[in-house]
Structures are given as structure tokens and as C-alpha cells.
Design an enzyme around this catalytic site. Structure first.
Site, PDB file in Angstrom:
ATOM      1  N   TYR A  33      -2.112 -12.322 -45.610  1.00  0.00           N
ATOM      2  CA  TYR A  33      -3.246 -11.441 -46.228  1.00  0.00           C
ATOM      3  C   TYR A  33      -3.799 -10.453 -45.382  1.00  0.00           C
ATOM      4  CZ  TYR A  33      -6.899 -10.063 -49.454  1.00  0.00           C
ATOM      5  OH  TYR A  33      -7.652  -9.101 -50.412  1.00  0.00           O
ATOM      6  N   ASP A  84      -4.078  -9.000 -37.081  1.00  0.00           N
ATOM      7  CA  ASP A  84      -5.226  -9.188 -37.833  1.00  0.00           C
ATOM      8  C   ASP A  84      -6.091 -10.470 -37.681  1.00  0.00           C
ATOM      9  OD1 ASP A  84      -6.743  -9.470 -39.892  1.00  0.00           O
ATOM     10  OD2 ASP A  84      -5.431  -9.107 -41.610  1.00  0.00           O
ATOM     11  N   LYS A 141     -15.525 -10.420 -41.020  1.00  0.00           N
ATOM     12  CA  LYS A 141     -16.228 -11.584 -41.214  1.00  0.00           C
ATOM     13  C   LYS A 141     -16.999 -11.855 -40.065  1.00  0.00           C
ATOM     14  CE  LYS A 141     -12.565 -12.986 -44.645  1.00  0.00           C
ATOM     15  NZ  LYS A 141     -11.270 -12.683 -44.573  1.00  0.00           N
TER      16      LYS A 141
HETATM   17  C1  LIG Z   1     -10.645 -11.478 -45.364  1.00  0.00           C
HETATM   18  C2  LIG Z   1      -9.444 -10.912 -44.700  1.00  0.00           C
HETATM   19  C3  LIG Z   1      -8.962  -9.492 -44.923  1.00  0.00           C
HETATM   20  C4  LIG Z   1      -9.755  -8.847 -45.566  1.00  0.00           C
HETATM   21  O1  LIG Z   1     -11.051  -8.536 -45.342  1.00  0.00           O
HETATM   22  P1  LIG Z   1     -12.306  -7.908 -46.593  1.00  0.00           P
HETATM   23  O2  LIG Z   1     -13.422  -8.039 -45.753  1.00  0.00           O
HETATM   24  O3  LIG Z   1     -12.118  -9.151 -47.468  1.00  0.00           O
HETATM   25  O4  LIG Z   1     -11.538  -6.797 -47.026  1.00  0.00           O
HETATM   26  C5  LIG Z   1      -7.989  -9.175 -44.239  1.00  0.00           C
HETATM   27  N1  LIG Z   1      -7.575  -9.915 -43.191  1.00  0.00           N
HETATM   28  C6  LIG Z   1      -7.612 -11.144 -43.321  1.00  0.00           C
HETATM   29  C7  LIG Z   1      -6.826 -12.089 -42.250  1.00  0.00           C
HETATM   30  C8  LIG Z   1      -8.510 -11.544 -43.947  1.00  0.00           C
HETATM   31  O5  LIG Z   1      -8.691 -13.032 -44.019  1.00  0.00           O
END
Ligand SMILES: *Cc1c(COP(=O)(O)O)cnc(C)c1O
Length: 430
Positions: A144, A239, A267
Site C-alpha cells: 500500500y 516506501d 507516520k
Molecule cells: C500509511 C502508509 C501510507 C499512506 O500514508 P498516509 O499518511 O495515510 O497518507 C503510504 N505508504 C505506507 C507504506 C503506509 O503504511
């Protein structure tokens, strides 16, 4: 408004907010229960408006590495607040933040702050496309990367649980250049590259996916991916929105000893405030506006509140690296306890762990890819979740997530969790 109880609030919320929630997984849809509404968080605990107190393993999905309402974080926040909330002009704290990230991540020679992980990955893809002049990119099944259009293909978390690999409203043309490969399979990447020779701008990957549950890569897969992308002139984007500053100070890039070309963050680096960042090699990042032709902007980007809290978080981690040993020890304690319970009861359940990230799948192992993940039994997880909740343990309301360790969890919390885990499994199978 009267804050009667969760059920009541949910009924009212549904009138004004789609599904009553501001992010789909919070609706508890996949665990077949009405959501709980939170009153407050304190240390390792979350309190709901119904008067229950839970050991919180959601940790706001990752950011709260020091638990809720930590006193040092609180002081940093007040200190920042005293200087005004936002300026819309550059400030010193943004420079410090960029330098801090760059020092921790040799791959990030330059960094741009944004407001969410979604923005970070979206902008990284745009940058990679702009830099290479190519449109196609590769992502992996079950990973994701936020909810921007071109990345919302076979992603994890909510989209796995709700069995909606893509979303309505995403035009076919927008995802025609998104190529999906199999996680942990270098053959699938090689094939995709062969079929699209010279047309691929980037490969984006969650180095340790947390959004299909925790599915660690093999060291070999990571090394092959680096070698292959380098050879083909393809930009490798990590990511690290979850893994950044969580697995180690230098994230997955450090633990696998691999230098990607670009990295995305979110995060933890906001200490609980909305934040994101993307960075990478200087030549690549130099194509971002105002230096280059890839446009990307943000009214609140680099806002001082998020920068103060984020920087405070990063510096605490930097100055106390044994936090990482401690977080991993905690996850390992859970892993061993869970595995013992599972084998004592003779059940087919798989526990996956990488460093301090851990999750459990209701199916036999090994779980190495999205295909494996799909075998997991969601109904069983729902029962397990509710049994744990009854015992005041709050897990992610979906199976394909990680349990997040923090510094305020004690061995008592963990041992109680392991004991409850056994009781819950007995309950499920009786
Ligand atoms: C949470 C997450 C996102 C998206 O971040 P948001 O701040 O919710 O837009 C993207 N990549 C990964 C791996 C994530 O866990």
C-alpha cells in the site's frame, strides 16, 4: 453534543460522515463490530467513551513510538505552539528536519516535506517520471502506498480487507502505466522489465510490507531488486512510511544495507501530526520545483508543529538507539509467546515478524507473498479481535496490519497479551 457511548456516536456519525469514519478501516467492518470511539490516549492505553481501557497495539497505525500523550512530546508541542501554528514561509526547523533525515538516510541527499504518506509516494512517482521522462512504474501486489490514483492498484490494508483491489473513480487511463509484480519474486520483476524494455521510470516497494500483514522480504530479493533496477536505469523507491525510523534509525535501508534512489516517509517522522516526506539523490530531487520542472507544493508543508514533534521524535530515537533493541525484544517476546500458544493448541496459524513489526495470519505458513496472505481466514480474525477486545487488548481491526510496539509497553502488558491470546484461541476453537 452528548458523548453518550460509542454506539450512539456511531449512529450520529453515520449521518454526517461517510460510513461514520474518516478512514475506512476504523469502521471495524472486517471484524464485524461497531467501532469504538476514543475518549483519550495515555501511555500504552487508549480509553473509549464507554469507560473501557485498552492496551493499544494500533499506536495510531505507527506514529506513536513513545505511546500516547508522552510528556516530552507534549512539551515540544507547547514550545512550538508558542511561536505560532504556521507561517507559509520557510523556517529553521524545516532545515533541521531535512538535515536529520538526510543524516539518517544516505540515500536522501535532498528531502521535501509534505503532509501525508499519500502525498509523499504520489510526489515521488511524479518526480521519478519527470526525471526519467518515462511513464510506467512497477509496484507490488499487497503493498500500500496511500490512496493516490495511480497507486491504488492491488494495494493492501483496507483495500485487501474490503476486497476492492482498485477503486471506483480511478480512470483506466491513469493506471494503465502501473505494472503490478509479485512480492519476493525477482522473476516477476525481470519479466515486467523485459516486456517493457526501456519504458519503466521506477519501482516502488514497501521494503517490509506492513499493509498485507507483515511479510518480510528475503535479503536476496532486496539485493537482486537493487542490482536489477540499477542495471536498467530504473529509480528504486523505498516506501518507508511505516518502516522509516521504526526498524532502525536508518529504517529498512539500513537493516538490509541497501541504498535506494528515493525514499518516502510519514507516520513516525511527524510524531503523531499529519506529515510526510520524500527524498533521494540530489540529481533526482533537483528536478522538483522550484529547481526543476516537476511541480509539487503544499500550503502547510513543513509546518512548524509537525516539524517540532517530528524532530523531537527523531532526536530521541537517534540519541537512544537501544530503543530499537528494546522494541525488537518486545516483538520477539510476543512472537515466542504466540507461537507457543499456537503449537500447544495444535493450530494452523502463522506468526510473521521482522524486527519490531509483527502480525498473525489465520492460515498455515509460510507467508511470503500476497498470494499466501490471501489464504488467511478473515472470519477467524474477527472472532480473535473481539475476544481480545473483551480482554481489553486493542488490535488492528483488520488482519492485514502490523502490531506496533512502543517504548511504554511493559513485560506485564506483553505477558497479559500472550495469556489473553491463548484464551482467545481456545474460545475460537471451542
Ligand atoms: C500509511 C502508509 C501510507 C499512506 O500514508 P498516509 O499518511 O495515510 O497518507 C503510504 N505508504 C505506507 C507504506 C503506509 O503504511
Amino acid at each position: 453534543m452528548e458523548r453518550t457511548n460509542s454506539n450512539n456516536l456511531f449512529e450520529i456519525a453515520k449521518n454526517f460522515i461517510p460510513g461514520g469514519v474518516n478512514s475506512p478501516v476504523r469502521a471495524f467492518g472486517s471484524v464485524d463490530k461497531a467501532p469504538i470511539f476514543v475518549e483519550k490516549g495515555e501511555g500504552a492505553y487508549l480509553y473509549d467513551v464507554d469507560g473501557n481501557k485498552y492496551i493499544d497495539f494500533i499506536s495510531s497505525w505507527g506514529p506513536l513510538i513513545f505511546g500516547h500523550s508522552d510528556s516530552e512530546m507534549r512539551s515540544a508541542f507547547i514550545e512550538a505552539l508558542d511561536k505560532g501554528v504556521t507561517y507559509g514561509l520557510p523556517s529553521a526547523i524545516e532545515v533541521e528536519m531535512a538535515k536529520e533525515i538526510s543524516d539518517a538516510y544516505p540515500a536522501c541527499e535532498m528531502v521535501r516535506m509534505v503532509n501525508s504518506g499519500t502525498e509523499a509516494t504520489m510526489s515521488a512517482i511524479r518526480t521519478a517520471r519527470g526525471y526519467t521522462g518515462k511513464d510506467k512504474f512497477i509496484k507490488f501486489e499487497g503493498c500500500y502506498h496511500g490512496h493516490s490514483d495511480c497507486l491504488l492498484v492491488k494495494s493492501g490494508s483496507g483495500t485487501l480487507t474490503y476486497n476492492a483491489p482498485t477503486s471506483l473513480g480511478v480512470p483506466k487511463d491513469v493506471i494503465k502505466d502501473t505494472i503490478v509484480c509479485e512480492f519476493n519474486s525477482i522473476e516477476s520483476v525481470q519479466n515486467a522489465i523485459d516486456e517493457n524494455k526501456g519504458e519503466i521510470a521506477a519501482v516502488i516497494i514497501e521494503p517490509v510490507p506492513g499493509n498485507m500483514g507483515v511479510v518480510p522480504p528475503t535479503q536476496k530479493f532486496m539485493e537482486d531488486l537493487r542490482e536489477l533496477t540499477k542495471k536498467e536505469g530504473i529509480i528504486l523507491i523505498f516506501d518507508e512510511v511505516i518502516t522509516g525510523f521504526r526498524l532502525a534509525y536508518g529504517g529498512a535501508s539500513e537493516t538490509f544495507n541497501i541504498k535506494p534512489d528515493m525514499v518516502c516517509f510519514g507516520k513516525i517522522i511527524g510524531g503523531g501530526l499529519p506529515v510526510g516526506a520524500y527524498g533521494g539523490r540530489k540529481d533526482i530531487m533537483s528536478i522538483v520545483s522550484p529547481l526543476g520542472g516537476v511541480y509539487q507544493a503544499g500550503t502547510l508543508s513543513g509546518n512548524p508543529l509537525a516539524m517540532y514533534l517530528g524532530l523531537k521524535t527523531l532526536r530521541r530515537l537517534r540519541d537512544n538507539k537501544d530503543i530499537y533493541t528494546d522494541l525488537e525484544r518486545k516483538a520477539k517476546r510476543l512472537e515466542e509467546g504466540f507461537k507457543k500458544n499456537i503449537s500447544d493448541l495444535g493450530l494452523e496459524i502463522t506468526v510473521n515478524r521482522y524486527r519490531s513489526m509483527i502480525s498473525m495470519f489465520f492460515t498455515g505458513g509460510p507467508i511470503d507473498s500476497y498470494k499466501d496472505v490471501q489464504r488467511a481466514d478473515n472470519e477467524m480474525y474477527g472472532i480473535y479481535f473481539r475476544e481480545m477486545l473483551k480482554r481489553n487488548i486493542l488490535l488492528a481491526p483488520a488482519q492485514f496490519e502490523a502490531m506496533f510496539m512502543n517504548t511504554v509497553l511493559t513485560d506485564e502488558h506483553l505477558d497479559y497479551t500472550i495469556k489473553s491470546h491463548k484464551e482467545a484461541l481456545v474460545e475460537i476453537n471451542s
